[in-house]
Design a protein around this motif. Sequence first.
Motif, PDB file in Angstrom:
ATOM      1  N   SER A 282      57.428  65.485  37.720  1.00  0.00           N
ATOM      2  CA  SER A 282      56.203  66.457  37.426  1.00  0.00           C
ATOM      3  C   SER A 282      55.001  65.511  36.691  1.00  0.00           C
ATOM      4  O   SER A 282      55.335  64.434  36.237  1.00  0.00           O
ATOM      5  N   ALA A 283      54.016  65.884  36.674  1.00  0.00           N
ATOM      6  CA  ALA A 283      52.672  65.337  36.095  1.00  0.00           C
ATOM      7  C   ALA A 283      52.914  65.865  34.533  1.00  0.00           C
ATOM      8  O   ALA A 283      53.544  66.755  34.040  1.00  0.00           O
ATOM      9  N   GLY A 284      52.372  65.176  33.627  1.00  0.00           N
ATOM     10  CA  GLY A 284      52.253  65.567  32.324  1.00  0.00           C
ATOM     11  C   GLY A 284      53.397  64.994  31.431  1.00  0.00           C
ATOM     12  O   GLY A 284      54.122  64.253  31.916  1.00  0.00           O
ATOM     13  N   SER A 285      53.638  65.743  30.673  1.00  0.00           N
ATOM     14  CA  SER A 285      54.647  65.367  29.516  1.00  0.00           C
ATOM     15  C   SER A 285      56.071  65.979  29.608  1.00  0.00           C
ATOM     16  O   SER A 285      56.803  65.740  28.691  1.00  0.00           O
ATOM     17  N   THR A 286      56.105  66.966  30.477  1.00  0.00           N
ATOM     18  CA  THR A 286      57.392  67.798  30.583  1.00  0.00           C
ATOM     19  C   THR A 286      58.648  67.058  30.999  1.00  0.00           C
ATOM     20  O   THR A 286      59.495  67.232  30.559  1.00  0.00           O
ATOM     21  N   GLY A 287      58.281  65.666  31.714  1.00  0.00           N
ATOM     22  CA  GLY A 287      59.335  65.068  32.324  1.00  0.00           C
ATOM     23  C   GLY A 287      60.354  65.676  33.153  1.00  0.00           C
ATOM     24  O   GLY A 287      61.472  65.259  33.512  1.00  0.00           O
ATOM     25  N   ASP A 288      59.831  66.807  34.007  1.00  0.00           N
ATOM     26  CA  ASP A 288      60.674  67.295  34.805  1.00  0.00           C
ATOM     27  C   ASP A 288      60.964  66.517  36.091  1.00  0.00           C
ATOM     28  O   ASP A 288      59.990  66.165  36.581  1.00  0.00           O
ATOM     29  N   THR A 289      62.057  66.470  36.544  1.00  0.00           N
ATOM     30  CA  THR A 289      62.241  65.731  37.903  1.00  0.00           C
ATOM     31  C   THR A 289      63.819  66.245  38.469  1.00  0.00           C
ATOM     32  O   THR A 289      64.535  66.731  37.976  1.00  0.00           O
ATOM     33  N   PHE A 290      63.686  65.888  39.603  1.00  0.00           N
ATOM     34  CA  PHE A 290      65.025  66.064  40.536  1.00  0.00           C
ATOM     35  C   PHE A 290      64.969  65.368  41.867  1.00  0.00           C
ATOM     36  O   PHE A 290      63.925  65.099  42.244  1.00  0.00           O
ATOM     37  N   ASP A 291      66.197  65.064  42.359  1.00  0.00           N
ATOM     38  CA  ASP A 291      66.432  64.311  43.281  1.00  0.00           C
ATOM     39  C   ASP A 291      66.921  65.012  44.608  1.00  0.00           C
ATOM     40  O   ASP A 291      67.387  66.291  44.673  1.00  0.00           O
ATOM     41  N   ILE A 292      66.674  64.483  45.793  1.00  0.00           N
ATOM     42  CA  ILE A 292      67.050  65.200  46.951  1.00  0.00           C
ATOM     43  C   ILE A 292      67.633  63.937  47.788  1.00  0.00           C
ATOM     44  O   ILE A 292      66.766  63.380  48.582  1.00  0.00           O
ATOM     45  N   PRO A 293      68.741  63.639  47.893  1.00  0.00           N
ATOM     46  CA  PRO A 293      69.326  62.732  48.487  1.00  0.00           C
ATOM     47  C   PRO A 293      69.234  63.012  50.168  1.00  0.00           C
ATOM     48  O   PRO A 293      69.220  64.124  50.560  1.00  0.00           O
ATOM     49  N   LEU A 294      69.029  61.680  50.740  1.00  0.00           N
ATOM     50  CA  LEU A 294      68.542  61.803  52.296  1.00  0.00           C
ATOM     51  C   LEU A 294      69.884  62.270  52.907  1.00  0.00           C
ATOM     52  O   LEU A 294      69.743  63.112  53.891  1.00  0.00           O
TER      53      LEU A 294
END
Length: 760
Positions: A282-294
């Motif tokens: 995510s943009a900004g300061s929230t730091g949200d992230t997630f992965d999608i393995p191929l």
Amino acid sequence: MASAHAGLPIDASSTPTLGTSLASPYVQSGRKTSSSFSDLGDYDEFTELNCCMTPEKPNLFNKPHPIHEENERVNEDGTIPVRHYGLHGTGIQLFPGEVLKLRVDHAAYIVYYKPTTEPESPPDAMTQASSSSSDSGTETPMPLFELTPAASNLPPKSFGALGAAGYTVVKGDCFQRSNATRSGSLGRGFVRATTQVGSALFKGTSTLINQTYEGTANGGVIGFAMGLGRGVWGFGSHTVKGAFRGVGHMTNAVGEVVLGMDPHFSLDGTLVLTNYRIVWTSAGSTGDTFDIPLESLVSIDNTSVTAPHVLHLECKHLLRPQFAFVDEETCVSFIEATMRLYSQGPYSFSTVHFNAIQTGTAIDPTDAEETSIPALYSSQEDYERLGLSDRERWTLVNNETYALFPTYPKSFIVPAGFTDQDIVELSAYRSASRVPAVVWLHPQTKASICRCAQPCAGLSGYAAEADKKIVALLRTGENFHFFDARSHIAAAGNFAQGKGTEDVRNYPNTELHHCDITNIHGVRSSYKALATVCQPNASDNIDLLLQRTMWLSHLSSILVAAQKMSELMCKGESVMVHCSDGWDRTSQLAGLVEVLLDPYYRTIEGFLRLIDKEWCSFGHMFRWRLGIGHGPNTEESGEQSPVFVQWLDCIWQVWRQVPWAFEFTDQLLVTIYNHVYSGLFGTFQYNCEKEQRDREALDPTRSLWKYLLQRQEAYRQSVYQEKESLAMVGQLLEIRVSESDLRLWNAHIACADPICRKYA
């Protein structure tokens, strides 16, 4: 990559609920519960992307700039430093062997939510998204969302918490962004539509000329005809798309009226493609992230006409994410870059990852010393612990060549008194040569459980003499019990194929039980239906939807059968379990019985050994069931099915009721669940022990077991009553197994809803 959610609570009682709490007999703690979905690795094995990049341009791909080999320096210990790939502003870190392929800025993650019954005000003009046209000239597109101290006009219920996290939610239609302009002027919208059609006409003309010319040059008259056909199609396609985009990515048939749409909002961020995974941050300061393995991808595409700028992903687990790009070209380029990884055939990152570790990129020296997947399960140690090493009662079958029993482990146990001739006869009688093998012995009653495949009885009900003999040798107590995991009808359907089930008239003092557990196709269908229940926009009637999936009903069938088998063994009566070929439902039941009766298999190391034994060594078709190496958009095999995930859910249902009897927290189950589809380890990539041995000799991979055991302290729980649990060896854990006593595992929610669950 370490998840941003790794610090969430694990204990279900302290886990915040997702959505408004509803009185439900099926969903734990209300409608849904949040759970910390496991990391895809650990920080000490990453390489942080912290080097320089060329100046970034919004909405364009930025290819990484690796440090060239000739510029690399050697460390004092003689190792070569890990290469760094710059990814400014995301904080994303790479695994050894992982290479950055593409990056897209302003990739909006589309989040659906459940609408309220109250009328909603239209989205604010300043936050509504503007045109996503690829031919927008110099005009800068509006952001899909903005970070502000206070948010207004928020979505209902749990997703309103995103506002408190610093998001201003955009509730405009991401799929009709061409209609939204800064001024809201119809004139500007009309001009933009005209520009789009003109540009599409130009592109179509160019395609027509190029394809026709190339076809003529390459193939004469036939090539000219083919090139002309492709060119005309491209001409028409570009023109039609341009016209449709001018009216908002959506066309109506004559008489068609839009009655409603699925409410959603979008979060701006960066989308990154590597040779291992897709990462959204995510943009900004929230730091949200997630992965999608191929490895987890089933499909990747866009809706070519109605919303060509929106990327649709479907995964083998419950994740169904969508991302909106600024234009169609970016979306198509991302899809093509992903598919190129599979252009040379089946692709798996696990071998690339292991080879990178071997070349000195692993910080942990124990990983660098690894040459192949070590066998965690030791049959000799297991047999000695269980009392199966007594040669007067038991015979060890040597299967090191895997010639007679190709899908069985290199050694297994049968009762004493069985000859080599008996073994050969039995291998021909049981399907796929999967003969009755003893896997556990009750310490007090000496009743045993053996696993096998269905008999080749045929319509005549034939029973081989060797099969009668082994049943007689295994019988303890008054009766011997056959547990056929299938329904009576399903088993009868195999008679015409020369197989079937046991006829108790051929086996004195025996009973036959049909467990009515659904097959791999039913599990696959149920799991897909579960994906709908776990999405953020699930209906209020969650109980009804969950019941319709049959997921909890299927779990109950497995638990009921395992409990019945355990009770009989506690009474001193031995059991034999099989399904069709003995590598799906058979593994489920045998493994579950051992967890219910043996406290060693409820310890961290014991549980991992149990999986390695019943699923890896005795053969479960992981490569088929998980579609290992198959790229997205290929025809989904009828052999794919989340049978192992279903079993993990059964274990969680037991753990939830008696957590004190387990050394580990449910986070261990969640971590294993995650790595079933992560593609980082080779543990779940093979169909049997022989296949694992042969393939690992050529292309070794990392072991999930070693990884987990090195970090077992992180999975140890404080409520574990070790003395009380170990004293219960041979005693059945008291659990409730009816459908109404089961709950939706919060790991499924975490998998399907990687962002909003954090703010529940």
